[in-house]
Enzyme design. Structure first.
Site, PDB file in Angstrom:
ATOM      1  N   PHE A 146     -18.161  77.625 -30.902  1.00  0.00           N
ATOM      2  CA  PHE A 146     -19.140  78.708 -31.013  1.00  0.00           C
ATOM      3  C   PHE A 146     -20.436  78.238 -30.369  1.00  0.00           C
ATOM      4  O   PHE A 146     -21.060  77.296 -30.843  1.00  0.00           O
ATOM      5  CB  PHE A 146     -19.414  79.138 -32.459  1.00  0.00           C
ATOM      6  CG  PHE A 146     -20.382  80.296 -32.507  1.00  0.00           C
ATOM      7  CD1 PHE A 146     -19.928  81.601 -32.359  1.00  0.00           C
ATOM      8  CD2 PHE A 146     -21.750  80.083 -32.626  1.00  0.00           C
ATOM      9  CE1 PHE A 146     -20.823  82.675 -32.339  1.00  0.00           C
ATOM     10  CE2 PHE A 146     -22.648  81.151 -32.602  1.00  0.00           C
ATOM     11  CZ  PHE A 146     -22.187  82.443 -32.462  1.00  0.00           C
ATOM     12  N   ASP A 231     -23.954  70.365 -28.188  1.00  0.00           N
ATOM     13  CA  ASP A 231     -24.581  71.503 -28.861  1.00  0.00           C
ATOM     14  C   ASP A 231     -24.797  71.107 -30.321  1.00  0.00           C
ATOM     15  O   ASP A 231     -23.878  71.152 -31.131  1.00  0.00           O
ATOM     16  CB  ASP A 231     -23.695  72.750 -28.747  1.00  0.00           C
ATOM     17  CG  ASP A 231     -24.348  73.979 -29.397  1.00  0.00           C
ATOM     18  OD1 ASP A 231     -25.334  73.807 -30.151  1.00  0.00           O
ATOM     19  OD2 ASP A 231     -23.852  75.099 -29.169  1.00  0.00           O
ATOM     20  N   LYS A 260     -31.892  76.781 -34.069  1.00  0.00           N
ATOM     21  CA  LYS A 260     -31.878  77.040 -35.507  1.00  0.00           C
ATOM     22  C   LYS A 260     -33.035  76.361 -36.254  1.00  0.00           C
ATOM     23  O   LYS A 260     -34.139  76.872 -36.207  1.00  0.00           O
ATOM     24  CB  LYS A 260     -30.512  76.682 -36.083  1.00  0.00           C
ATOM     25  CG  LYS A 260     -29.428  77.649 -35.554  1.00  0.00           C
ATOM     26  CD  LYS A 260     -28.211  77.787 -36.410  1.00  0.00           C
ATOM     27  CE  LYS A 260     -27.433  79.029 -36.007  1.00  0.00           C
ATOM     28  NZ  LYS A 260     -26.237  78.772 -35.216  1.00  0.00           N
TER      29      LYS A 260
HETATM   30  C1  PLP Z   1     -25.883  79.481 -33.948  1.00  0.00           C
HETATM   31  C2  PLP Z   1     -25.342  78.667 -32.851  1.00  0.00           C
HETATM   32  C3  PLP Z   1     -25.584  78.993 -31.510  1.00  0.00           C
HETATM   33  C4  PLP Z   1     -26.315  80.250 -31.090  1.00  0.00           C
HETATM   34  O1  PLP Z   1     -27.622  80.309 -31.574  1.00  0.00           O
HETATM   35  P1  PLP Z   1     -28.381  81.735 -31.625  1.00  0.00           P
HETATM   36  O2  PLP Z   1     -29.779  81.364 -32.028  1.00  0.00           O
HETATM   37  O3  PLP Z   1     -27.677  82.573 -32.640  1.00  0.00           O
HETATM   38  O4  PLP Z   1     -28.308  82.312 -30.257  1.00  0.00           O
HETATM   39  C5  PLP Z   1     -25.078  78.148 -30.544  1.00  0.00           C
HETATM   40  N1  PLP Z   1     -24.380  77.048 -30.866  1.00  0.00           N
HETATM   41  C6  PLP Z   1     -24.136  76.706 -32.139  1.00  0.00           C
HETATM   42  C7  PLP Z   1     -23.364  75.462 -32.443  1.00  0.00           C
HETATM   43  C8  PLP Z   1     -24.586  77.509 -33.181  1.00  0.00           C
HETATM   44  O5  PLP Z   1     -24.302  77.199 -34.441  1.00  0.00           O
END
Ligand code: PLP
Length: 409
Positions: A146, A231, A260
């Protein structure tokens, strides 16, 4: 009075469903206030927040240092655009780069934008530095990933709910089996510019790869001249008990993607961090954002870095996580099919014959706990790291009651 407020609750849910697109299926609770690990709904009921805004609220609701930084900057200057310099942007770039140990950072807003930024930087690096032929750059990603919701990012999602219906898809991505180094190795060729991965898959259900995978991936990327792009939007910034999930294997990726919790649960603030030999490929005009690096967000971002520098949150997440794990472990085989915990972050696979994840979250809601299911029967627990030991014990006893109630029924 209670009846009246019950009406308000229902009314707000109704108008949300009437006037807002149905891209979420929220639990039936309408929140009004938050403090620390706890939130209060419009009827005055209190709930322990076990989701923490998908880990955007690692420092809790209304952390005094973050609120103070936000208030101070709000009255001074909120937006300049990057056409001009600002003091908070300057200090944030230095604070974040030094804290993560990279030469430079590139601030954006949402996590997805930071992932897009990492993709663009990787491709540009591939053409300008590695010498990949024009338009041939490929990036290896993992199944179960994700990384956000843009059209390019959903192009390489393996979740049909997230991906379906949004074709045509962006080419240039190859999908490897998560946690399997041989699968990654097989997909690398001379066009490969990066491996984009989550050191722990959060939305996937807190999926932790086998020990050694991240280290092996580092070695493979170095040997094949491919950028390792981690990520850490959800796994990073103290959630796992370390600053980054990559720290568990003493690995430093070429690019960190952060988001986040970087905005302290107050503003969207994301960034990528890398050394100059990578991030130096970006030149004026080749990438940008109206709001990226704005003074308001970056003032908060610096206050977040200051909290992380103390190490208190990392230590606390590790300690509370151990407590959570030992409290939930006895349920494995007795209502829980599996339990995965890293720091204050847990994925629980509920025995699907007992109930699905949504039913579990509804049962938790009735006990005053807010959580969110991910896939099918998996729920994720990620309370704010400011939660107390009593809060953790409340999670354990509530979940045990619910599961044992069903198990014995
Ligand atoms: C939440 C998340 C995203 C996307 O972040 P948004 O601020 O919702 O665009 C990307 N990668 C990971 C691992 C995430 O948990």
């Amino acid at each position: 009075m209670t009846d009246h407020r019950g009406d308000l609750d229902r009314h707000l849910i109704e108008i949300t469903e009437r006037y807002a697109a149905h891209n979420y299926h929220p639990l039936p609770v309408v929140l009004r206030e938050g403090q620390g690990a706890w939130v209060t709904d419009v009827e005055g009921r209190r709930y322990l927040d076990c989701l923490a805004g998908y880990s955007a609220l690692n420092f809790g609701h209304g952390h005094p240092d973050l609120i103070a930084a936000a208030h101070a900057q709000l009255d001074r200057l909120t937006l300049t655009s990057r056409a001009f310099y600002s003091e908070p942007m300057a200090l944030f770039a230095k604070d974040l780069a030094e804290f993560v140990g990279k030469d430079m950072v590139l601030p954006m807003n949402s996590g997805a934008e930071a992932v897009e930024t990492a993709i663009k930087v990787s491709r540009r690096w591939g053409y300008d530095v590695k010498g990949v032929p024009e338009e041939q750059a490929s990036i290896i990603v993992m199944d179960g990933n994700f990384h956000g919701r843009t059209t390019t990012i959903v192009s390489f999602s393996t979740d049909e709910v997230a991906r379906g219906g949004y074709a045509p898809y962006t080419p240039g991505f190859r999908i490897a089996k998560y946690g399997t180094i041989a699968a990654v190795e097989e997909l690398i060729d001379e066009t490969t510019v990066a491996v984009l991965f989550e050191p722990i898959q959060g939305e996937g259900g807190v999926v932790i790869p086998e020990e050694g995978f991240v280290r092996d991936l580092r070695e493979l990327c170095t040997a094949r001249n491919v950028l390792m792009v981690a990520d850490e939007i959800q796994s990073g910034l103290a959630r796992t008990g370390r600053t980054f999930a990559c720290d568990f294997e003493d690995v430093v990726p070429d690019i960190y993607i952060l988001g986040k919790a970087l905005g302290g649960g107050i503003v969207p603030l994301s960034a990528i961090a890398a050394d100059e030999d990578v991030l130096g490929v970006i030149t004026p005009g080749s990438h940008g954002s109206t709001f990226g690096g704005n003074p308001f967000a970056t003032a908060i971002g610096s206050a977040v870095v200051a909290l992380l520098r103390t190490g208190e949150f990392q230590e606390r997440a590790a300690r509370l996580g151990e407590r959570l794990e030992s409290g939930l472990r006895p349920l494995v085989g007795r209502g829980l099919v599996a339990l995965r915990v890293r720091g204050l972050w847990a994925g629980l696979d509920i025995d699907p014959t007992l109930m699905d994840g949504r039913e579990m979250c509804e049962a938790m809601l009735a006990k005053g706990l807010l959580a969110k299911d991910t896939h099918g029967s998996t729920i994720r627990l990620a309370p704010p790291i400011v939660a107390t030991e009593d809060d953790i014990d409340l999670i354990i006893t509530s979940i045990t009651d619910i599961i044992e109630g069903r198990h014995n029924a």
